[in-house]
Scaffold this motif. Structure first.
Motif, PDB file in Angstrom:
ATOM      1  N   VAL A  85     -91.100  12.448   2.874  1.00 29.37           N
ATOM      2  CA  VAL A  85     -90.818  13.707   3.573  1.00 29.37           C
ATOM      3  C   VAL A  85     -89.661  13.474   4.540  1.00 29.37           C
ATOM      4  O   VAL A  85     -89.793  12.719   5.511  1.00 29.37           O
ATOM      5  N   LEU A  86     -88.532  14.109   4.273  1.00 26.02           N
ATOM      6  CA  LEU A  86     -87.412  14.059   5.210  1.00 26.02           C
ATOM      7  C   LEU A  86     -87.654  15.136   6.258  1.00 26.02           C
ATOM      8  O   LEU A  86     -87.168  16.256   6.153  1.00 26.02           O
ATOM      9  N   SER A  87     -88.429  14.765   7.277  1.00 21.99           N
ATOM     10  CA  SER A  87     -88.773  15.751   8.288  1.00 21.99           C
ATOM     11  C   SER A  87     -87.535  16.216   9.045  1.00 21.99           C
ATOM     12  O   SER A  87     -87.414  17.390   9.391  1.00 21.99           O
ATOM     13  N   LYS A  88     -86.590  15.287   9.307  1.00 23.69           N
ATOM     14  CA  LYS A  88     -85.297  15.687   9.885  1.00 23.69           C
ATOM     15  C   LYS A  88     -84.430  16.197   8.724  1.00 23.69           C
ATOM     16  O   LYS A  88     -83.453  15.584   8.306  1.00 23.69           O
ATOM     17  N   LEU A 124     -82.681  20.482   1.698  1.00 24.24           N
ATOM     18  CA  LEU A 124     -82.991  20.426   0.270  1.00 24.24           C
ATOM     19  C   LEU A 124     -84.240  21.241  -0.062  1.00 24.24           C
ATOM     20  O   LEU A 124     -85.272  21.110   0.585  1.00 24.24           O
ATOM     21  N   ASP A 125     -84.125  22.042  -1.107  1.00 27.64           N
ATOM     22  CA  ASP A 125     -85.186  22.932  -1.570  1.00 27.64           C
ATOM     23  C   ASP A 125     -85.940  22.233  -2.698  1.00 27.64           C
ATOM     24  O   ASP A 125     -85.363  21.936  -3.746  1.00 27.64           O
ATOM     25  N   CYS A 126     -87.230  21.981  -2.498  1.00 26.38           N
ATOM     26  CA  CYS A 126     -88.014  21.263  -3.508  1.00 26.38           C
ATOM     27  C   CYS A 126     -88.164  22.057  -4.795  1.00 26.38           C
ATOM     28  O   CYS A 126     -88.505  21.498  -5.842  1.00 26.38           O
ATOM     29  N   VAL A 132     -87.565  15.882  -4.637  1.00 25.21           N
ATOM     30  CA  VAL A 132     -87.878  16.315  -3.275  1.00 25.21           C
ATOM     31  C   VAL A 132     -89.320  16.816  -3.257  1.00 25.21           C
ATOM     32  O   VAL A 132     -89.662  17.760  -3.977  1.00 25.21           O
ATOM     33  N   ASP A 133     -90.153  16.188  -2.442  1.00 19.11           N
ATOM     34  CA  ASP A 133     -91.575  16.531  -2.433  1.00 19.11           C
ATOM     35  C   ASP A 133     -91.876  17.803  -1.664  1.00 19.11           C
ATOM     36  O   ASP A 133     -92.864  18.475  -1.943  1.00 19.11           O
ATOM     37  N   CYS A 134     -91.046  18.142  -0.685  1.00 22.37           N
ATOM     38  CA  CYS A 134     -91.267  19.386   0.051  1.00 22.37           C
ATOM     39  C   CYS A 134     -89.985  19.785   0.766  1.00 22.37           C
ATOM     40  O   CYS A 134     -89.165  18.938   1.137  1.00 22.37           O
ATOM     41  N   LEU A 143     -94.502  15.669   9.434  1.00 19.98           N
ATOM     42  CA  LEU A 143     -95.713  14.854   9.550  1.00 19.98           C
ATOM     43  C   LEU A 143     -96.944  15.665   9.161  1.00 19.98           C
ATOM     44  O   LEU A 143     -97.868  15.134   8.530  1.00 19.98           O
ATOM     45  N   SER A 144     -96.958  16.937   9.499  1.00 18.23           N
ATOM     46  CA  SER A 144     -98.070  17.802   9.073  1.00 18.23           C
ATOM     47  C   SER A 144     -98.160  17.866   7.551  1.00 18.23           C
ATOM     48  O   SER A 144     -99.260  17.813   6.971  1.00 18.23           O
ATOM     49  N   LEU A 145     -97.002  17.964   6.891  1.00 15.16           N
ATOM     50  CA  LEU A 145     -96.983  18.000   5.432  1.00 15.16           C
ATOM     51  C   LEU A 145     -97.496  16.691   4.845  1.00 15.16           C
ATOM     52  O   LEU A 145     -98.255  16.686   3.864  1.00 15.16           O
ATOM     53  N   ALA A 146     -97.104  15.576   5.438  1.00 19.26           N
ATOM     54  CA  ALA A 146     -97.566  14.280   4.940  1.00 19.26           C
ATOM     55  C   ALA A 146     -99.064  14.118   5.107  1.00 19.26           C
ATOM     56  O   ALA A 146     -99.747  13.550   4.241  1.00 19.26           O
TER      57      ALA A 146
END
Length: 309
Positions: A85-88, A124-126, A132-134, A143-146
């Motif tokens: 997850v590329l949170s940034k 990036l659009d998954c 791209v996972d999300c 982090l919430s997504l992870a």
């Protein structure tokens, strides 16, 4: 062979990676250098990009994708793949080259980065970009997504690592800390936070805008194992990520945070540690200067590997 954790129902199939010797260190340095150059070129093709934060995070992305993560570009939806997850999420100008290099999409996609009709943009659009996972256009939610990925795997009886790349500017968003509490509460040892502490954000120095240090002590207080490393030292990154994976597969019950001390614009002297390069464009002369600086950086880093390996 599968490794069974102490928590019933988990099966973890580890990546069979080589020992971290001098040859491996040098291989990763070469790849990180190539990806930094491709990041610069992508920003040129697209006219601009979030270059500084992409360069500071490139060593982490390089070692994750080229040494540790269990992914398959030919089968991007593999159910037990490791998640990233590329949170940034604005650092897509660095993340997209990583995905291209792995074979998830052709390089031609980078040639129209963020232009009309392109699949890849500033975030990036998954739904458009394989690998791209999300989608993480809104900051503070990675982090919430992870945590959600990890809990979903637990319910399905699957086990995979969930790596989250965040930054010190993003960590001043409160939702990160709610997610951190959840990761610890649910004993998600397969959640690993990599915090890119480059000390700069769009408005200025992080300490001047919203101080988040000491980040290591904060994650520790939230129930994480914590490792603080030089985020531009492949050996230190390797040891920290190995610790996180071993902690999980050996039945640990804490998530791990790897606090990476980095520099904005790492590798390019006129960008380094300069918050004005949070986002920008490069003319022809800047590109020449950037590549020359990357030459010097790569040489110095290879010399370090030769000496310390």
């Amino acid at each position: 062979m599968p490794l069974y954790s102490k928590r019933k129902g988990y099966i973890y199939m580890p990546v069979d990676y080589k020992p971290f010797d001098k040859a491996e260190w040098l291989r990763l340095e070469k790849k990180a250098d190539q990806l930094r150059r491709l990041t610069i070129q992508t920003a040129v093709w697209g006219g601009s990009g979030h270059v500084g934060g992409s360069l500071s995070a490139m060593d982490a992305m390089t070692i994750l994708y080229h040494r540790f993560m269990k992914v398959d570009p030919q089968n991007p939806e593999m159910e037990d793949r490791d998640r990233f997850v590329l949170s940034k999420g604005h650092c897509a100008v660095g993340y997209a080259p990583v995905l291209v290099d792995m074979g998830f999409m052709p390089e031609e996609e980078l040639h129209i980065f963020n232009l009309t009709g392109a699949k890849i943009g500033m975030h990036l659009d998954c739904n458009k970009v394989k690998g791209v996972d999300c989608s993480t256009g809104s900051l503070g939610h990675g982090l919430s997504l992870a945590v959600g990925f990890a809990l979903a795997g637990r319910l399905k009886g699957l086990d995979y690592m969930n790596f989250v790349l965040t930054g010190d500017g993003e960590l001043n968003e409160g939702s990160n800390w709610e997610a951190a509490m959840s990761a610890a509460q649910f004993k998600l040892s397969n959640v690993v936070v990599l915090a890119d502490m480059n000390k700069c954000m769009i408005d200025g120095r992080v300490d001047d805008e919203m101080k988040v240090e000491p980040a290591d002590k904060k994650f520790e207080a939230f129930g994480f194992n914590v490792k603080r490393v030089d985020g531009h030292n492949m050996k230190e990154l390797n040891d920290a990520i190995e610790f996180a994976i071993d902690n999980h597969k050996n039945g640990g019950d804490k998530p791990t945070a790897i606090i990476m001390d980095t520099f904005k614009g790492e590798g390019v002297d006129f960008m380094k540690d300069n918050y004005l390069w949070h986002y920008g464009s490069l003319d022809e002369e800047m590109v020449k200067t950037a590549y020359k600086s990357l030459d010097e950086t790569y040489k110095a880093r290879c010399e370090r590997a030769e000496k310390e390996a």
